[in-house]
Motif scaffolding. Structure first.
Motif, PDB file in Angstrom:
ATOM      1  N   GLY A  89       0.810  -1.225   0.000  1.00 28.50           N
ATOM      2  CA  GLY A  89       0.000   0.000   0.000  1.00 28.50           C
ATOM      3  C   GLY A  89       0.836   1.264   0.000  1.00 28.50           C
ATOM      4  N   LEU A 102       4.704   5.277   3.466  1.00 27.79           N
ATOM      5  CA  LEU A 102       3.462   4.808   4.092  1.00 27.79           C
ATOM      6  C   LEU A 102       3.024   5.798   5.156  1.00 27.79           C
ATOM      7  CD1 LEU A 102       4.178   1.017   4.666  1.00 27.79           C
ATOM      8  CD2 LEU A 102       2.276   1.959   3.353  1.00 27.79           C
ATOM      9  N   LYS A 134      -0.180   2.897   9.170  1.00 23.65           N
ATOM     10  CA  LYS A 134      -0.890   2.118   8.149  1.00 23.65           C
ATOM     11  C   LYS A 134       0.070   1.299   7.294  1.00 23.65           C
ATOM     12  CE  LYS A 134      -4.804   5.280   7.616  1.00 23.65           C
ATOM     13  NZ  LYS A 134      -5.592   6.076   6.668  1.00 23.65           N
ATOM     14  N   LEU A 158      -0.332  -2.468   4.468  1.00 20.00           N
ATOM     15  CA  LEU A 158      -1.020  -3.705   4.087  1.00 20.00           C
ATOM     16  C   LEU A 158      -0.129  -4.880   4.453  1.00 20.00           C
ATOM     17  CD1 LEU A 158      -2.390  -2.863   0.515  1.00 20.00           C
ATOM     18  CD2 LEU A 158      -3.645  -2.847   2.688  1.00 20.00           C
ATOM     19  N   GLY A 165      -3.396  -0.398  -4.146  1.00 23.16           N
ATOM     20  CA  GLY A 165      -2.743  -0.699  -2.864  1.00 23.16           C
ATOM     21  C   GLY A 165      -2.949   0.418  -1.859  1.00 23.16           C
ATOM     22  N   ALA A 166      -2.719   1.641  -2.295  1.00 23.90           N
ATOM     23  CA  ALA A 166      -2.887   2.792  -1.392  1.00 23.90           C
ATOM     24  C   ALA A 166      -4.341   2.915  -0.936  1.00 23.90           C
ATOM     25  CB  ALA A 166      -2.434   4.067  -2.094  1.00 23.90           C
ATOM     26  N   LEU A 198      -6.464   0.523  -0.550  1.00 25.10           N
ATOM     27  CA  LEU A 198      -6.815  -0.577   0.360  1.00 25.10           C
ATOM     28  C   LEU A 198      -6.301  -0.362   1.782  1.00 25.10           C
ATOM     29  CD1 LEU A 198      -6.176  -3.641  -1.997  1.00 25.10           C
ATOM     30  CD2 LEU A 198      -8.398  -2.823  -1.172  1.00 25.10           C
ATOM     31  N   LEU A 199      -5.407   0.622   1.964  1.00 26.05           N
ATOM     32  CA  LEU A 199      -4.847   0.862   3.311  1.00 26.05           C
ATOM     33  C   LEU A 199      -5.941   1.054   4.354  1.00 26.05           C
ATOM     34  CD1 LEU A 199      -1.837   3.298   2.699  1.00 26.05           C
ATOM     35  CD2 LEU A 199      -1.726   0.973   3.633  1.00 26.05           C
TER      36      LEU A 199
END
Lengths: 306, 306
Positions: free
Chosen positions: B79, B137, B141, B143, B198-199, B201-202
């Motif tokens: 993420g 990140l 946070k 993933l 990905g980002a 879904l964080l």
């Protein structure tokens, strides 16, 4: 990475992955490192290849230590505080004995240089070792190659030429007394880049570089980036007792000027600056271009990979 | 690095070194990257070796693109916001044509994935390419693989098995229509890891991993790290039109489950979460251990390098 690579990496390296900045080490898609507020990231990568950067018959432990030290040297040359490293290892086969010994050397360097191993990739192929170092720099500060000013003094840390002497012993070109031999080989295999000195110089040095290709070549990078001429005085070069005992002083000086692999620092200080302990003035910054050193006109400058 | 390496790197790569986070790119001892306040660094390294990770006769441009994409995939799996990358390149010889074409692929990936090239090392030896990716990140946070909860749904992005189909074409094991062949080969050589997903879904995913070794193997890493059992439903796997046209559906499903190299994401969402566009539910998280998939018991899980 497949399970077997995980197993290899976890078994040999994960014990050396703890550090103040490490929020998450080996085992997920990425490692996570914390910088202090206002710090910036400094990063560099260094690759060593068997038979090219170290003698094929080197102990795996020494190969591991030296690969880490060579990469860490770039953090010292920047004045960065070490945070951690990642290792990309390509191996001809899963040789447990080799990996065990290699990992001992990586671990020793990780501890000595405060560089926890936070990630890696292990693949099969011809032996190639890439170490990526990660460090932190305070906002607005860095030891660049580009800041040298006319009138500055040029300094080096430690002693020069020891690694050149060590390599000459390993290649059978030089046979000193056993004590000197042990010292010089150790300097070749176990260099300790002066990270604390690099951080200290952030407030005073106008320019700096780590000495990996030899003083003449690396001082040349400062001269080129700063738009100045650097004059090196051969008679001022700091030589270890082991190297001073060399019967041929010309050879010792040649190693100090151009053999490389010492992983010391070369830096410039304004006239009147306090000189850090263990450092030696070896020259001056003048107007012009290039590096000059009376008596060393014929030396090859820097190792040519291609 | 000696002058010639600098020249090579500067000539071919320094044009792709600009980015919002890059304070200092190629050319000094380290590159300097700025993170936003409270961000942490995410980093990973990925190595590819000729003949092992790509067919020897691959175009250098494709090799360069794919090496970057494979490394960037780990940032997507975490993420992380892409900041930049470094490249450690070991080359048998200074082949200008090869390097030029390779650099075109690296550049295309650098632009497509917003990963400016900030540092590198070029050495002589058997062809080995290591890409280190650097990302950011937000505080607190990430993933991770370890957060999957019993009751979560298991999802994947995009379509699976395309890269496996592409590799089969390259190795002469499969001859589809030209249009499908072109699509599948492109998916093998030019994967685009879903960094934005990905980002996104964080905030919602309980666990995630990038699919590099195949869905079964990579879901297995989530199951192991989370202490859960993952059940995959073969009939739910998203297949591209090109792969749906395969005369042997079993083969297409086998590629989707275990061929790897798709560089999509596998992630877990709590029941009732909104499903991001372009993602498909492929299974569920249950109590227990391991990955099960009815009808796929005989598949090899993940590529074994050793």
């Amino acid at each position: 990475m497949p399970a077997n690579e995980f197993t290899l990496i976890a078994r040999y390296f994960s014990a050396y992955g703890r550090g103040a900045a490490v929020e998450l080490g080996v085992g997920d898609d990425c490692a996570i490192l914390a910088l202090a507020p206002h710090e910036r990231l400094a990063t560099s990568v260094d690759t060593v290849v068997a038979g090219r950067h170290f003698p094929e018959e080197s102990l795996p432990e020494d190969v591991g230590f030296r690969a880490v030290a060579a990469a860490a040297s770039d953090l010292a040359g920047m004045g960065a505080r070490p945070l951690g490293m990642t290792l990309a290892l390509t191996l001809p086969e899963a040789d447990e004995l080799w990996l065990h010994s290699f990992s001992q050397g990586v671990a020793a360097a990780a501890v000595a240089l405060e560089l926890p191993l936070v990630g890696g990739d292990t693949t099969r192929g011809p032996l190639t070792i890439s170490v990526q170092v990660l460090g932190a720099l305070p906002a607005g500060k860095a030891l660049l190659r580009s800041g040298a000013q006319v009138g500055d003094g040029v300094y080096v840390s430690g002693t020069l030429g020891d690694a050149g002497g060590g390599l000459a012993i390993l290649e059978g070109r030089y046979q000193p007394e056993p004590e000197a031999a042990e010292y010089l080989e150790r300097r070749f295999f176990r260099p300790l880049p002066p990270l604390a000195l690099g951080a200290l110089l952030l407030d005073t040095a106008s320019a700096a570089i780590d000495i990996s290709d030899g003083l003449l070549a690396d001082a040349g990078h400062i001269a080129a980036a700063s738009g100045v001429r650097i004059e090196i005085d051969r008679e001022c070069l700091p030589l270890s007792a082991a190297l001073q005992a060399h019967p041929d002083r010309e050879q010792a000086l040649a190693w100090a000027l151009s053999a490389g692999d010492d992983y010391e620092l070369c830096f410039c200080l304004p006239e009147g600056s306090a000189v850090p302990r263990g450092c030696t003035r070896v020259g001056a910054v003048l107007a012009g271009a290039g590096v000059v050193c009376a008596g060393a006109e014929g030396l090859v400058r820097g190792y040519q990979h291609f």
